[in-house]
Design a protein around this motif. Structure first.
Motif, PDB file in Angstrom:
ATOM      1  N   VAL A   1       0.888  -1.164   0.000  1.00 45.90           N
ATOM      2  CA  VAL A   1       0.000   0.000   0.000  1.00 45.90           C
ATOM      3  C   VAL A   1       0.926   1.215   0.000  1.00 45.90           C
ATOM      4  CG1 VAL A   1      -1.737   1.302   1.282  1.00 45.90           C
ATOM      5  CG2 VAL A   1      -1.844  -1.204   1.227  1.00 45.90           C
ATOM      6  N   ILE A   2       0.739   2.069  -1.001  1.00 49.84           N
ATOM      7  CA  ILE A   2       1.597   3.245  -1.176  1.00 49.84           C
ATOM      8  C   ILE A   2       0.812   4.489  -0.781  1.00 49.84           C
ATOM      9  CG2 ILE A   2       2.994   4.566  -2.833  1.00 49.84           C
ATOM     10  CD1 ILE A   2       3.949   1.648  -2.379  1.00 49.84           C
ATOM     11  N   ARG A   3       1.477   5.390  -0.052  1.00 53.11           N
ATOM     12  CA  ARG A   3       0.827   6.649   0.304  1.00 53.11           C
ATOM     13  C   ARG A   3       1.733   7.825  -0.054  1.00 53.11           C
ATOM     14  NH1 ARG A   3       1.149   6.990   6.913  1.00 53.11           N
ATOM     15  NH2 ARG A   3       3.398   6.835   7.056  1.00 53.11           N
ATOM     16  N   GLN A   4       1.200   9.019   0.071  1.00 54.77           N
ATOM     17  CA  GLN A   4       1.896  10.286  -0.203  1.00 54.77           C
ATOM     18  C   GLN A   4       2.243  10.500  -1.668  1.00 54.77           C
ATOM     19  OE1 GLN A   4       5.221  10.403   2.520  1.00 54.77           O
ATOM     20  NE2 GLN A   4       3.893  10.484   4.330  1.00 54.77           N
ATOM     21  N   MET A   5       1.644   9.707  -2.580  1.00 57.13           N
ATOM     22  CA  MET A   5       1.838   9.990  -4.000  1.00 57.13           C
ATOM     23  C   MET A   5       0.650  10.792  -4.523  1.00 57.13           C
ATOM     24  SD  MET A   5       2.653   7.431  -7.228  1.00 57.13           S
ATOM     25  CE  MET A   5       4.312   6.976  -6.791  1.00 57.13           C
ATOM     26  N   PHE A   6      -0.539  10.409  -4.093  1.00 55.63           N
ATOM     27  CA  PHE A   6      -1.756  11.108  -4.499  1.00 55.63           C
ATOM     28  C   PHE A   6      -2.537  11.522  -3.262  1.00 55.63           C
ATOM     29  CE2 PHE A   6      -0.922   7.920  -7.882  1.00 55.63           C
ATOM     30  CZ  PHE A   6      -0.587   8.814  -8.883  1.00 55.63           C
TER      31      PHE A   6
ATOM     32  N   THR B   1      -9.931   7.278   1.202  1.00 53.49           N
ATOM     33  CA  THR B   1     -10.253   8.581   0.603  1.00 53.49           C
ATOM     34  C   THR B   1      -9.058   9.524   0.568  1.00 53.49           C
ATOM     35  OG1 THR B   1     -10.931   9.367   2.776  1.00 53.49           O
ATOM     36  CG2 THR B   1     -12.661   8.481   1.351  1.00 53.49           C
ATOM     37  N   HIS B   2      -7.885   9.047   0.990  1.00 55.09           N
ATOM     38  CA  HIS B   2      -6.723   9.935   1.085  1.00 55.09           C
ATOM     39  C   HIS B   2      -5.663   9.677   0.023  1.00 55.09           C
ATOM     40  CE1 HIS B   2      -8.235  11.653   4.759  1.00 55.09           C
ATOM     41  NE2 HIS B   2      -8.427  10.438   5.248  1.00 55.09           N
ATOM     42  N   GLY B   3      -6.001   8.943  -1.026  1.00 53.97           N
ATOM     43  CA  GLY B   3      -5.049   8.724  -2.108  1.00 53.97           C
ATOM     44  C   GLY B   3      -4.117   7.549  -1.894  1.00 53.97           C
ATOM     45  N   HIS B   4      -4.395   6.693  -0.895  1.00 57.33           N
ATOM     46  CA  HIS B   4      -3.607   5.466  -0.742  1.00 57.33           C
ATOM     47  C   HIS B   4      -3.995   4.513  -1.868  1.00 57.33           C
ATOM     48  CE1 HIS B   4      -2.955   6.040   3.888  1.00 57.33           C
ATOM     49  NE2 HIS B   4      -2.670   7.125   3.188  1.00 57.33           N
ATOM     50  N   MET B   5      -3.087   3.622  -2.243  1.00 61.16           N
ATOM     51  CA  MET B   5      -3.377   2.701  -3.346  1.00 61.16           C
ATOM     52  C   MET B   5      -2.656   1.381  -3.134  1.00 61.16           C
ATOM     53  SD  MET B   5      -1.140   4.663  -6.180  1.00 61.16           S
ATOM     54  CE  MET B   5       0.604   4.939  -5.942  1.00 61.16           C
ATOM     55  N   LYS B   6      -3.301   0.318  -3.613  1.00 61.64           N
ATOM     56  CA  LYS B   6      -2.670  -1.003  -3.608  1.00 61.64           C
ATOM     57  C   LYS B   6      -1.881  -1.140  -4.898  1.00 61.64           C
ATOM     58  CE  LYS B   6      -5.884  -3.769  -0.898  1.00 61.64           C
ATOM     59  NZ  LYS B   6      -6.932  -4.776  -0.952  1.00 61.64           N
ATOM     60  N   CYS B   7      -0.650  -1.623  -4.753  1.00 58.96           N
ATOM     61  CA  CYS B   7       0.218  -1.818  -5.916  1.00 58.96           C
ATOM     62  C   CYS B   7       0.837  -3.204  -5.851  1.00 58.96           C
ATOM     63  CB  CYS B   7       1.332  -0.779  -5.922  1.00 58.96           C
ATOM     64  SG  CYS B   7       0.720   0.898  -5.928  1.00 58.96           S
ATOM     65  N   VAL B   8       1.228  -3.714  -7.015  1.00 59.60           N
ATOM     66  CA  VAL B   8       1.909  -5.006  -7.061  1.00 59.60           C
ATOM     67  C   VAL B   8       3.223  -4.812  -7.819  1.00 59.60           C
ATOM     68  CG1 VAL B   8       0.671  -5.817  -9.124  1.00 59.60           C
ATOM     69  CG2 VAL B   8       1.648  -7.469  -7.541  1.00 59.60           C
ATOM     70  N   PHE B   9       4.284  -5.441  -7.333  1.00 58.74           N
ATOM     71  CA  PHE B   9       5.619  -5.271  -7.900  1.00 58.74           C
ATOM     72  C   PHE B   9       6.181  -6.610  -8.365  1.00 58.74           C
ATOM     73  CE2 PHE B   9       4.833  -1.676  -5.207  1.00 58.74           C
ATOM     74  CZ  PHE B   9       5.354  -0.618  -5.932  1.00 58.74           C
ATOM     75  N   ASN B  10       7.295  -6.554  -9.123  1.00 61.25           N
ATOM     76  CA  ASN B  10       7.872  -7.778  -9.688  1.00 61.25           C
ATOM     77  C   ASN B  10       8.843  -8.458  -8.733  1.00 61.25           C
ATOM     78  OD1 ASN B  10      10.030  -6.005  -9.806  1.00 61.25           O
ATOM     79  ND2 ASN B  10      10.509  -6.387 -11.943  1.00 61.25           N
ATOM     80  N   GLY B  11       8.851  -8.062  -7.475  1.00 62.45           N
ATOM     81  CA  GLY B  11       9.718  -8.678  -6.483  1.00 62.45           C
ATOM     82  C   GLY B  11       9.291  -8.228  -5.102  1.00 62.45           C
ATOM     83  N   VAL B  12      10.032  -8.614  -4.099  1.00 60.60           N
ATOM     84  CA  VAL B  12       9.683  -8.255  -2.723  1.00 60.60           C
ATOM     85  C   VAL B  12       9.968  -6.769  -2.501  1.00 60.60           C
ATOM     86  CG1 VAL B  12      10.151  -8.691  -0.285  1.00 60.60           C
ATOM     87  CG2 VAL B  12      10.123 -10.583  -1.902  1.00 60.60           C
ATOM     88  N   ILE B  13       8.944  -6.041  -2.094  1.00 62.33           N
ATOM     89  CA  ILE B  13       9.077  -4.603  -1.848  1.00 62.33           C
ATOM     90  C   ILE B  13       9.383  -4.373  -0.365  1.00 62.33           C
ATOM     91  CG2 ILE B  13       6.556  -4.357  -1.680  1.00 62.33           C
ATOM     92  CD1 ILE B  13       8.256  -1.566  -3.258  1.00 62.33           C
ATOM     93  N   GLN B  14      10.298  -3.454  -0.092  1.00 61.64           N
ATOM     94  CA  GLN B  14      10.710  -3.204   1.288  1.00 61.64           C
ATOM     95  C   GLN B  14      10.116  -1.900   1.811  1.00 61.64           C
ATOM     96  OE1 GLN B  14      14.931  -3.267   0.726  1.00 61.64           O
ATOM     97  NE2 GLN B  14      15.009  -5.491   0.549  1.00 61.64           N
ATOM     98  N   GLN B  15       9.901  -1.861   3.114  1.00 61.11           N
ATOM     99  CA  GLN B  15       9.286  -0.704   3.769  1.00 61.11           C
ATOM    100  C   GLN B  15      10.084   0.583   3.540  1.00 61.11           C
ATOM    101  OE1 GLN B  15       6.437  -1.483   6.050  1.00 61.11           O
ATOM    102  NE2 GLN B  15       6.005   0.661   5.720  1.00 61.11           N
TER     103      GLN B  15
END
Length: 89
Positions: A21-26, A56-70
């Motif tokens: 889950v990515i935040r602070q982009m939108f 409602t704050h622009g958070h989004m679920k994303c999927v990557f091609n490998g293990v994503i780190q915090q």
């Protein structure tokens, strides 16, 4: 005519293997939906894509091609065409 590049950046809020889950982009779900076709990339070289907006704050679920780190940073590249301004004589 040329083009210039700018980046949108976000940070992983929750991570699980290749999903995050990515935040602070939108700042709103409409923006997430508008930019959904963009390819994402990270500081550590992963590639990914936006799956869906959450909340409602622009958070989004994303999927990557490998293990994503915090501690990673997520980027989306924006290209904008720049047309030369011709001077009127």
């Amino acid at each position: 005519s040329g083009s210039f590049q700018s980046f949108l950046t976000g940070v992983p809020f929750k991570t699980h293997k290749s999903k995050a889950v990515i935040r602070q982009m939108f700042f709103c779900p409409e923006d997430v939906r508008w930019f959904k076709p963009l390819e994402l990339w990270t500081k550590y070289g992963m590639r990914g894509k936006i799956k869906e907006a959450i909340g409602t704050h622009g958070h989004m679920k994303c999927v990557f091609n490998g293990v994503i780190q915090q501690q990673d940073t997520v980027f989306a590249t924006l290209y904008k065409r720049v047309f030369p301004k011709f001077l009127k004589s």
